[in-house]
Design an enzyme around this catalytic site. Sequence first.
Site, mmCIF file in Angstrom:
data_model
loop_
_atom_site.group_PDB
_atom_site.id
_atom_site.type_symbol
_atom_site.label_atom_id
_atom_site.label_comp_id
_atom_site.label_asym_id
_atom_site.label_seq_id
_atom_site.Cartn_x
_atom_site.Cartn_y
_atom_site.Cartn_z
ATOM 1 N N LYS A 578 54.369 108.354 76.381
ATOM 2 C CA LYS A 578 53.155 109.001 76.948
ATOM 3 C C LYS A 578 53.304 110.593 76.992
ATOM 4 C CE LYS A 578 53.830 106.296 80.457
ATOM 5 N NZ LYS A 578 54.584 105.059 79.875
ATOM 6 N N GLU A 605 47.973 102.781 71.884
ATOM 7 C CA GLU A 605 47.611 101.824 73.115
ATOM 8 C C GLU A 605 48.647 101.527 74.307
ATOM 9 O OE1 GLU A 605 45.058 99.972 74.746
ATOM 10 O OE2 GLU A 605 44.247 99.999 72.694
ATOM 11 N N VAL A 608 48.886 103.262 78.150
ATOM 12 C CA VAL A 608 48.389 102.738 79.312
ATOM 13 C C VAL A 608 48.149 101.428 79.357
ATOM 14 C CG1 VAL A 608 46.386 103.103 80.815
ATOM 15 C CG2 VAL A 608 47.132 105.025 79.330
ATOM 16 N N ALA A 610 50.624 99.101 78.771
ATOM 17 C CA ALA A 610 51.368 98.295 77.952
ATOM 18 C C ALA A 610 50.297 97.525 76.583
ATOM 19 C CB ALA A 610 52.117 97.292 78.630
ATOM 20 N N LEU A 612 47.860 95.625 76.961
ATOM 21 C CA LEU A 612 46.515 95.408 77.357
ATOM 22 C C LEU A 612 45.577 96.222 76.438
ATOM 23 C CD1 LEU A 612 46.420 95.101 81.047
ATOM 24 C CD2 LEU A 612 46.451 93.522 79.708
ATOM 25 N N GLY A 663 63.405 96.126 83.214
ATOM 26 C CA GLY A 663 62.560 96.770 82.121
ATOM 27 C C GLY A 663 61.129 97.286 82.669
ATOM 28 N N ASP A 677 54.420 109.106 85.890
ATOM 29 C CA ASP A 677 53.900 108.230 85.063
ATOM 30 C C ASP A 677 52.304 107.602 85.213
ATOM 31 O OD1 ASP A 677 54.688 106.211 82.661
ATOM 32 O OD2 ASP A 677 53.963 104.719 84.188
ATOM 33 N N LYS A 681 49.239 108.482 82.826
ATOM 34 C CA LYS A 681 47.931 107.481 82.196
ATOM 35 C C LYS A 681 46.693 107.841 82.526
ATOM 36 C CE LYS A 681 51.662 103.701 82.586
ATOM 37 N NZ LYS A 681 52.161 102.602 83.223
ATOM 38 N N GLY A 796 56.844 95.704 80.992
ATOM 39 C CA GLY A 796 57.859 94.836 80.514
ATOM 40 C C GLY A 796 57.977 95.113 79.081
#
Length: 814
Positions: A578, A605, A608, A610, A612, A663, A677, A681, A796
């Site tokens: 990021k 992608e 933000v 992972a 999705l 993770g 973080d 995002k 994850g």
Amino acid sequence: MKVLKFGGTSVANASNIKQVKKIVADTATSRQLVVVSALGGVTDLILNCLELAAKRDHSFKSVLVEIEERHVTTVKALFPLTQQSSVLGTVKGHLNELETLVEGAFLIGERTPRLSDKVVSYGELLSSFIIATYFKTEGLPAGLKTGRELIFTDDQFGKANVDFKVTTTACETYFKNSTDPITVIPGFVSSSLTGDATTLGRGGSDYTAAILAASLNAEELQIWTDVSGLYTANPRLVKQAKSVPQISYEEAMELSHFGAKVIYPPTIQPVLSKGIPIRIKNTFDADHEGTYITKNKNGKGKTVRGISHVGGISLLSLEGPGMVGVPGISKRFFETLSLKHISVVLITQASSEHSICVGIADNDVVSAVKAINNAFEFEITSKKVHPVLVEDDLAIIALVGDNMKSHQGLSGKMFSTLGRNNVNIRAIAQGASERNISAVIKKENVKKALNALHETFFEENTKQLNLFVMGVGNVGGRFLAQINQQRNYLRQELQLNLRIIGIANSKKMFFEEEGIALENWHSAIEQGTPTNMEGFLQRIKTLNYRNSIFVDNTANEDVAATYAEYLKNNIAVVTCNKIACSSTYENYLHLKALSRQYSAPFLFETNVGAGLPIIDTLKHLIVSGDKVHKIQAVLSGSLNFVFNTFTDQTTFHDVVKAAQEEGYTEPDPRIDLGGVDVMRKILILARESGYALDIKDIENDYFLPEQSLNAPTVDLFFETLKDYEMDFQALYKTAASKNCKLKYVAQFQEGKAKVGLQEIPLGHDFYNLEGSDNIVLFYTQRYPKQPLIVKGAGAGAEVTASGIFADIIRIGNF
């Protein structure tokens, strides 16, 4: 009668000559003429020897020894001991003659064209004698006839012009009286009408065979070489190239002129006028059908039959206002080049008549520039014409096909393919016949251009993506495993061929030009070289593959700083890192602009949510004309996991440690727990919504104690969590007492953003968010009251890897 020609690789040594004998014996159903080249590499040795002698360099003697050893070794391997003496006697007689001629060049310190022709012909004279004698020893009824007694030329030494009338008469007379079923003839050599030794130029053995075939009205000319015919592209540069079963004379001529070295360009002309077919075969795969060259029988078949190229090209441009409307400029320009015996490979001229541009061989540039500037000295002095402009280190690529003229859009398809791969076109030429479309490009882009065009025109829409992966740890390792699992599916269902060319971790990097075997990538990287980010980039640039993609699976700021260089070199970037997109707004815009300028996708992608489709959904809202008013989100799967797991029965330290090990957090959990973080995002979502925002503009309501945030190391950070356990328990109990849950929420509204821990009441969209799930609520012009919701697993290694994988597929589908 058939004429069979065997090239230098086909007769390079005793083993190959035995294979040639087998081919001749197996095809001896009619009378045969067997034309042979010098043993592979011998012509170059002879020319080198002569060059050294002319410079009075005594090392020419060691080259003579090497030439002798090549022939003596071949004789000893072909003939039984009892027959070697007589054969070696003749061979050494020829070698002695060669030595005498070369020593003459040494004495006078010069190599004349006449002497060169006489000297260089000894390669074919020696090979033809050895092969003819071997055939007879093996029971084949073979005779030997020198080309000097059959092919007659003018006295343009080095590349003599054939007198076809005299040659045809000589051939007809000899073969009318000859009774040999097989006649071996040295290629390349000929003689002038005055009796001097001449040659037909490099590649002249093919031409010899064609001249003989045309003079004797042969039923077929066979060219035996080391490849199975003409290919759709150079198989040494394009691994997917395929042999072309049938092609027209005209198509073969175009391909041979533009670098298809299987056949010498002038070869086709003599047999074309007689309608004699040519078959190109592989000496080392004699059962392969090869390529059959004849009149156009392609009908309504493939439009593009081959893609070829010729390197060593320079562009000369003559331009100036004094050229417009002035008759005779072009005539003077080309006449000047002609008088210097300079061949023009490509011509293009602006319709304004302001410039003329031609492509010539690199080694002709100095002579051409001097001649043209002298010819136009008056115009240059009077500023009517500029001095000749030279562009070098170029190559020509060409699409070839008889049926191209009847199909629209081929030029556009060709140029758009090159453009997508950042291959800049310096000049374009297309004849009125539309059998050839040529483009001049930088020679460093030849391999990329050929592969890209071959993929477009010949590979049934299969697109090859070449991946270079930085970071093969938790996320990167799973990414490689997913690619390995889905590779066959992608090839069959999506026509995508994914190759991992390079991988790197913090210690080592490893490259495999044909693709890394993903079953063994762990052991492969151990064999690599020390990781160097600049070296990684340079290697990718040097390979210069089409559809190259740099994949960043790290959270490293230095890696993120290299994105601009990748994009500038037409290398796509896919990243879960990021840092780049949350850096300064100017840098964010700069990377987006580079992506557009160089047609290099920049996809993030996984920055933000992972795996999705949060950013993708937002992009579709924006491009369709919607406008975002407010975003509410739980964007940290890590923090959601932490606060969903943390209770009065656990400790905050243990929960955070477990999140790190699974993770869910960055290696330094403070990036997540400190809100950095999440700030990144929401910043990225705000920017993708069209707002100019920097991270300093975002309000952060910290919940971590200052001592934890400022701990010198990650280990000491974990120790501070134990010290503040009672504070964390208090946060939990306060929320629980109100029947609320703790969620770390990001919000953007009216150009302002903030992040912080909130108590979420029962009934709120965020209340039942489980595990490491993320949720984003988009309030827009079209969704003013009931927001568009994206929800699912947002952290994850497995889902992050799948998000990266999805971005790769998006690029494949561009």
